[in-house]
Design an enzyme around this catalytic site. Structure first.
Site, PDB file in Angstrom:
ATOM      1  N   ASP A 280       0.841  -1.202   0.000  1.00  0.00           N
ATOM      2  CA  ASP A 280       0.000   0.000   0.000  1.00  0.00           C
ATOM      3  C   ASP A 280       0.878   1.256   0.000  1.00  0.00           C
ATOM      4  OD1 ASP A 280      -2.006  -1.744   0.153  1.00  0.00           O
ATOM      5  OD2 ASP A 280      -2.773  -1.114   2.124  1.00  0.00           O
TER       6      ASP A 280
ATOM      7  N   TYR B 252       2.208   1.952  -3.386  1.00  0.00           N
ATOM      8  CA  TYR B 252       1.115   2.454  -4.218  1.00  0.00           C
ATOM      9  C   TYR B 252       0.881   3.941  -3.932  1.00  0.00           C
ATOM     10  CZ  TYR B 252      -3.495   2.809  -6.401  1.00  0.00           C
ATOM     11  OH  TYR B 252      -4.549   3.187  -7.198  1.00  0.00           O
TER      12      TYR B 252
ATOM     13  N   SER C  48     -33.855  -8.375 -18.914  1.00  0.00           N
ATOM     14  CA  SER C  48     -33.494  -9.203 -17.763  1.00  0.00           C
ATOM     15  C   SER C  48     -34.260 -10.515 -17.879  1.00  0.00           C
ATOM     16  CB  SER C  48     -33.775  -8.505 -16.450  1.00  0.00           C
ATOM     17  OG  SER C  48     -35.103  -8.096 -16.420  1.00  0.00           O
TER      18      SER C  48
ATOM     19  N   GLU D   5     -24.144 -18.924 -12.597  1.00  0.00           N
ATOM     20  CA  GLU D   5     -23.429 -17.732 -12.134  1.00  0.00           C
ATOM     21  C   GLU D   5     -24.142 -17.136 -10.925  1.00  0.00           C
ATOM     22  OE1 GLU D   5     -23.023 -14.990 -15.415  1.00  0.00           O
ATOM     23  OE2 GLU D   5     -22.697 -16.614 -16.844  1.00  0.00           O
TER      24      GLU D   5
ATOM     25  N   LYS E 284     -25.982 -14.569  -8.840  1.00  0.00           N
ATOM     26  CA  LYS E 284     -26.769 -13.416  -9.274  1.00  0.00           C
ATOM     27  C   LYS E 284     -26.399 -12.243  -8.369  1.00  0.00           C
ATOM     28  CE  LYS E 284     -31.526 -12.062 -10.269  1.00  0.00           C
ATOM     29  NZ  LYS E 284     -31.466 -10.772  -9.614  1.00  0.00           N
TER      30      LYS E 284
ATOM     31  N   ASP F  91     -26.290  -8.874  -6.502  1.00  0.00           N
ATOM     32  CA  ASP F  91     -27.413  -8.050  -6.075  1.00  0.00           C
ATOM     33  C   ASP F  91     -27.007  -6.578  -6.078  1.00  0.00           C
ATOM     34  OD1 ASP F  91     -29.923  -7.498  -5.285  1.00  0.00           O
ATOM     35  OD2 ASP F  91     -29.701  -8.210  -3.231  1.00  0.00           O
TER      36      ASP F  91
ATOM     37  N   ARG G 288     -29.809   0.629 -16.709  1.00  0.00           N
ATOM     38  CA  ARG G 288     -30.746  -0.054 -17.600  1.00  0.00           C
ATOM     39  C   ARG G 288     -31.985   0.801 -17.880  1.00  0.00           C
ATOM     40  NH1 ARG G 288     -31.873  -5.743 -16.395  1.00  0.00           N
ATOM     41  NH2 ARG G 288     -32.509  -5.024 -14.356  1.00  0.00           N
TER      42      ARG G 288
ATOM     43  N   GLU H 224     -22.888  -5.733 -13.378  1.00  0.00           N
ATOM     44  CA  GLU H 224     -23.627  -5.271 -12.209  1.00  0.00           C
ATOM     45  C   GLU H 224     -22.726  -4.379 -11.367  1.00  0.00           C
ATOM     46  OE1 GLU H 224     -26.676  -6.610 -12.258  1.00  0.00           O
ATOM     47  OE2 GLU H 224     -27.503  -6.515 -10.232  1.00  0.00           O
TER      48      GLU H 224
ATOM     49  N   TYR I  84     -20.753  -9.588 -16.689  1.00  0.00           N
ATOM     50  CA  TYR I  84     -21.253 -10.950 -16.925  1.00  0.00           C
ATOM     51  C   TYR I  84     -21.863 -11.191 -18.304  1.00  0.00           C
ATOM     52  CZ  TYR I  84     -25.256  -8.394 -14.899  1.00  0.00           C
ATOM     53  OH  TYR I  84     -26.199  -7.459 -14.604  1.00  0.00           O
TER      54      TYR I  84
ATOM     55  N   LYS J 134     -27.494 -19.732 -17.766  1.00  0.00           N
ATOM     56  CA  LYS J 134     -27.499 -19.305 -19.173  1.00  0.00           C
ATOM     57  C   LYS J 134     -27.073 -20.469 -20.063  1.00  0.00           C
ATOM     58  CE  LYS J 134     -25.781 -14.834 -17.689  1.00  0.00           C
ATOM     59  NZ  LYS J 134     -24.595 -14.005 -17.550  1.00  0.00           N
TER      60      LYS J 134
ATOM     61  N   LYS K 278     -34.201 -17.330  -7.811  1.00  0.00           N
ATOM     62  CA  LYS K 278     -34.073 -16.453  -6.634  1.00  0.00           C
ATOM     63  C   LYS K 278     -34.087 -17.284  -5.349  1.00  0.00           C
ATOM     64  CE  LYS K 278     -34.636 -12.369  -6.793  1.00  0.00           C
ATOM     65  NZ  LYS K 278     -35.559 -11.356  -7.232  1.00  0.00           N
TER      66      LYS K 278
ATOM     67  N   CYS L  67     -51.635   7.816  24.603  1.00  0.00           N
ATOM     68  CA  CYS L  67     -50.977   8.015  23.305  1.00  0.00           C
ATOM     69  C   CYS L  67     -49.512   8.413  23.522  1.00  0.00           C
ATOM     70  CB  CYS L  67     -51.708   9.096  22.510  1.00  0.00           C
ATOM     71  SG  CYS L  67     -50.842   9.531  20.996  1.00  0.00           S
TER      72      CYS L  67
ATOM     73  N   CYS M 276     -49.425  12.360  22.050  1.00  0.00           N
ATOM     74  CA  CYS M 276     -50.163  13.483  22.634  1.00  0.00           C
ATOM     75  C   CYS M 276     -50.655  13.184  24.047  1.00  0.00           C
ATOM     76  CB  CYS M 276     -51.331  13.880  21.735  1.00  0.00           C
ATOM     77  SG  CYS M 276     -52.646  12.662  21.745  1.00  0.00           S
TER      78      CYS M 276
ATOM     79  N   CYS N 292     -55.850   6.281  19.505  1.00  0.00           N
ATOM     80  CA  CYS N 292     -55.806   7.628  20.057  1.00  0.00           C
ATOM     81  C   CYS N 292     -56.935   8.375  19.344  1.00  0.00           C
ATOM     82  CB  CYS N 292     -54.467   8.301  19.740  1.00  0.00           C
ATOM     83  SG  CYS N 292     -54.496  10.069  20.071  1.00  0.00           S
TER      84      CYS N 292
ATOM     85  N   CYS O  42     -54.167  15.097  17.459  1.00  0.00           N
ATOM     86  CA  CYS O  42     -52.893  14.408  17.730  1.00  0.00           C
ATOM     87  C   CYS O  42     -51.945  14.594  16.537  1.00  0.00           C
ATOM     88  CB  CYS O  42     -53.139  12.922  17.962  1.00  0.00           C
ATOM     89  SG  CYS O  42     -51.606  12.000  18.149  1.00  0.00           S
TER      90      CYS O  42
HETATM   91  S1  IVH Z   1     -27.108 -11.823 -17.340  1.00  0.00           S
HETATM   92  C1  IVH Z   1     -30.409 -10.730 -20.615  1.00  0.00           C
HETATM   93  N1  IVH Z   1     -25.722 -12.531 -15.249  1.00  0.00           N
HETATM   94  O1  IVH Z   1     -29.947 -10.112 -12.488  1.00  0.00           O
HETATM   95  C2  IVH Z   1     -30.036 -10.629 -19.187  1.00  0.00           C
HETATM   96  N2  IVH Z   1     -27.475 -10.962 -14.928  1.00  0.00           N
HETATM   97  O2  IVH Z   1     -32.300 -11.054 -14.970  1.00  0.00           O
HETATM   98  C3  IVH Z   1     -28.570 -10.522 -19.038  1.00  0.00           C
HETATM   99  N3  IVH Z   1     -27.671 -10.121 -12.632  1.00  0.00           N
HETATM  100  O3  IVH Z   1     -31.302  -7.641 -13.788  1.00  0.00           O
HETATM  101  C4  IVH Z   1     -28.198 -10.501 -17.634  1.00  0.00           C
HETATM  102  N4  IVH Z   1     -25.988 -11.252 -11.806  1.00  0.00           N
HETATM  103  O4  IVH Z   1     -28.898  -7.125 -13.626  1.00  0.00           O
HETATM  104  C5  IVH Z   1     -26.747 -11.779 -15.697  1.00  0.00           C
HETATM  105  N5  IVH Z   1     -24.352 -13.195 -13.526  1.00  0.00           N
HETATM  106  C6  IVH Z   1     -25.356 -12.464 -13.956  1.00  0.00           C
HETATM  107  C7  IVH Z   1     -26.089 -11.592 -13.116  1.00  0.00           C
HETATM  108  C8  IVH Z   1     -27.161 -10.870 -13.646  1.00  0.00           C
HETATM  109  C9  IVH Z   1     -26.941 -10.375 -11.546  1.00  0.00           C
HETATM  110  C10 IVH Z   1     -28.855  -9.252 -12.649  1.00  0.00           C
HETATM  111  C11 IVH Z   1     -29.080  -8.473 -13.891  1.00  0.00           C
HETATM  112  C12 IVH Z   1     -30.526  -8.709 -14.239  1.00  0.00           C
HETATM  113  C13 IVH Z   1     -30.963  -9.861 -13.413  1.00  0.00           C
HETATM  114  C14 IVH Z   1     -31.132 -11.119 -14.254  1.00  0.00           C
END
Ligand code: IVH
Length: 658
Positions: free
Chosen positions: A30, A33, A79, A108, A110, A112, A131, A165, A217, A282, A306, A400, A403, A416, A421
């Site tokens: 560090d 850097y 999405s 993969e 997902k 958040d 988006r 993301e 991704y 995918k 999910k 309350c 009041c 109340c 109030c």
């Molecule tokens: S692929 C055509 N890969 O989750 C959709 N999405 O529907 C291409 N997300 O809102 C998205 N991790 O923002 C993809 N490894 C991942 C992801 C990912 C999170 C989000 C993305 C989308 C929703 C998936």
């Protein structure tokens, strides 16, 4: 101090930053850097004419924009459809197999956060965009530039758009909240909101201070680069300098591999340094993916699984009482803040005295918390085996909390009944401005409470007089000309609302949004309603005597004066409701559950009604269809139990021809 040295420093720092941030594998200390960075800063200070756009010193932010420019996504940012259980994963793979034969899938995490599109020309970052609605997003380049895992310059001088993301790591999130707590500021709810809030700032210093990250991704036009699979896309984007999730993205050869991956990551989830809310699947072979194609709004070649809601243990520190707009007193459990299903929560409603006594909840109890329908926090149960004997039994209050008037008990709830109030008044005003009522954007709890306490907002007509205090309001802490103008604009726009919003907003007892609509559609304008009588009301379908009585009683001298004032301010008092366009859903009852992504809940309701259908808030045998969005609640379970037809958002949109 030469230009060559400056270029060399940029090279060294970019390499070190890539190794540290993207590869998680630092090669210099560090201290080293920081020394390089300081040296670069000194050169740039001395020779501003040499400063390069892609200098790492630009990451600290400072660029301030006036407004977010709109960006058109030439390739729409779609999405995936969401699914929630193993059966749906199996059906998804079967559907694909049936259409194109056997294929492999990438699994993969997902991430958040919020989706971002990054555009590069000749290898240089030229634009970052959200988006938005998929076709039109917002230009957030100034904030994107502060994210260290987004390269300014790629390892190849190519034109390319990639998608990923933007997210905030759990560590950054906790650190920011620790600092906010120290300063007595409101805590950020969860890393996703924190990330989304940060990129929605005009001043890029804020995004820079929030330490965001970006995981890439998806490569929209992979074939242009001679790529044949999703895995190759990821590899290619990694080589260009992006952060991709190479540690956790895996290839599955069959449905068992997928289910194992899902099981593994459901357990692993908490150990990851960032929040994930599911698994994305995918089709790996891009030719096959192309063959599967798209429905109107979602690709058929992928899906988002999910995770189910989670339960977490915490300790109840206090039971706090709040006063609603009807005067109803609600006890709330205040507990040590905990992360549940991706957000930091510190309170949950305990509904009423009976609920607390039934569950035997005491202050000091260890309880399990979950988010019902992944949204509303609730106390699931008391862990009685964790009791120490020092817990304090619950005692309902008699006066309350705001009041101090004596509370009155009606059925299971306490009220109340003091009409003056302040707590009730504030809740009434918040309700008036709320989304389903007058939909005056920007008037959340805090703003209404502040304006009330400062005397600007005491009753509904005061909203429309706020403009005359514009100068004063602009001086208030946290406001400026733009934010006040925005509030005034949304107040102005709300004047054109159809009558039912006003009827719901003014808070006639027992008149919910649905009843307000029935009344508005029947009476067409407010004067007809004011001049009606109990019998006429009582004879309207779906209006019973309790509502009829309440409506008649509402229009007393004081409220009539208030309505007159609203009229003077130019509020529309007529029903502008939709005419039924066709009878596609004639006599069908729909229930909506979970979040919709491409239209709002109100738009969905309008659509259903414009096709002759009705909506209801609970699932029963009389329900014909349940429309399931993101994170559906127990209504989805009810629908399955009762064998009621379930449509996802996509299926619904297809049915209505969107
Ligand atoms: S692929 C055509 N890969 O989750 C959709 N999405 O529907 C291409 N997300 O809102 C998205 N991790 O923002 C993809 N490894 C991942 C992801 C990912 C999170 C989000 C993305 C989308 C929703 C998936």
């Amino acid at each position: 101090m030469t230009i060559d040295r400056m270029n060399e420093l940029i090279r060294i720092i970019n390499k070190a930053s890539y190794e540290y941030n993207t590869l998680d594998n630092p090669t210099i200390t560090d201290q080293e850097y920081d020394d390089y960075f300081m040296e670069l800063l000194r050169i740039e200070e001395k020779h501003p004419e040499w400063k390069r756009d892609d200098s790492p010193t630009n990451r600290v932010g400072g660029e301030v924009i006036n407004e977010f420019n709109k960006v058109t996504h030439e390739i729409p940012m779609l999405s995936f459809n969401d699914i929630f259980n193993e059966d749906e994963i199996i059906s998804f793979t079967e559907r694909i197999e049936k259409a194109v034969g056997h294929v492999d899938f990438t699994c993969e995490p997902k991430m958040d956060g919020l989706a971002v599109s990054l555009k590069y020309e000749k290898g240089k970052l030229v634009r970052g965009a959200t988006r938005g609605d998929g076709v039109t997003g917002e230009d957030i380049t100034h904030n994107v530039k502060t994210i260290k895992t987004i390269p300014f310059t790629l390892n190849e001088p190519i034109d390319i758009e990639v998608r990923g993301e933007i997210y905030m790591s759990k560590k950054s999130f906790d650190k920011i909240n620790e600092e906010r707590a120290k300063r007595g500021e409101k805590l950020l709810a969860n890393p996703r909101n924190a990330a989304a809030g940060s990129v929605r700032q005009l001043d890029s210093k804020i995004a820079a201070s929030r330490k965001l990250d970006c995981m890439i991704y998806y490569l929209p036009e992979a074939e242009k680069y001679g790529i044949h699979t999703q895995l190759e896309s990821l590899e290619f984007m990694k080589k260009l300098g992006f952060q991709v999730n190479y540690k956790h993205n895996k290839l599955a050869h069959n449905v068992n591999d997928i289910l194992n991956y899902v099981e593994e990551y459901t357990k692993l989830r908490d150990t990851l340094p960032y929040e994930i809310d599911g698994i994305v699947l995918k089709v790996n072979d891009l030719k096959m993916a192309e063959k599967l194609g798209y429905t109107v709004r979602t690709p058929k070649w992928g899906i988002a699984y999910k995770f189910p809601a989670k339960e977490v243990l915490t300790t109840i520190e206090e039971i706090k009482f709040t006063v609603g707009r009807t005067g109803q007193i609600t006890p709330n459990a205040i507990f040590k803040p905990v992360h549940v299903a991706g957000s930091l929560i510190s309170k949950a409603t305990l509904h009423n005295e009976d609920y607390i006594l039934d569950k035997d909840i005491k202050v000091g109890d260890v309880v399990s918390i979950r988010k019902a329908g992944d949204v509303i926090p609730e106390v699931v149960e008391v862990k009685k085996n964790r009791r120490t004997g020092r817990e304090i039994p619950f005692q309902m209050i008699t006066n309350c909390p705001i009041c101090n008037s004596k509370l009155i008990k009606k059925d299971t709830a306490y009220y109340c009944v003091n009409p003056k109030c302040p707590a009730k008044k504030i809740e009434t005003l918040i309700h008036y401005a709320s989304r389903d009522a007058m939909n005056i954007e920007g008037f959340g709890d805090r703003v209404v409470e502040d304006f009330y306490n400062m005397g600007y907002l005491k009753d509904f007509p005061d909203f429309y007089n706020l403009g005359s205090y514009k100068e004063d309001l602009m001086e208030l802490e946290g406001f400026g000309e733009r934010s006040i103008q925005k509030l005034l604009d949304s107040i102005e726009a709300s004047k054109q609302n159809s009558l039912e919003r006003l009827l719901f907003g003014i808070g006639i007892r027992h008149v919910g949004a649905k009843t307000a609509k029935i009344l508005a559609a029947y009476y067409k304008n407010i004067d007809n309603l004011i001049n009606t009588d109990f019998d006429t009301l009582n004879n309207i379908k779906d209006i019973g005597f309790i509502i009829a009585e309440s409506v008649v009683n509402y229009f007393d001298e004081e409220n009539l004066k208030m309505i007159e004032k609203l009229k003077e301010y130019g509020l529309n008092m007529n029903y502008l409701g939709k005419v039924v366009e066709d009878e596609l859903f004639k006599d069908k009852t729909f229930v909506l559950t979970g979040g919709l992504s491409s239209i709002t809940r109100n738009e969905a309701k309008d659509l259903i009604e414009s096709k002759g259908g009705k909506t209801s808030s609970s699932v029963s045998k009389k329900t014909d269809v349940v429309i399931v969005g993101e994170n559906p609640g127990s209504k989805y379970e009810d629908a399955k139990k009762l064998n009621i037809k379930v449509w996802n958002e996509q299926e619904f949109l297809e049915k209505v021809g969107m």
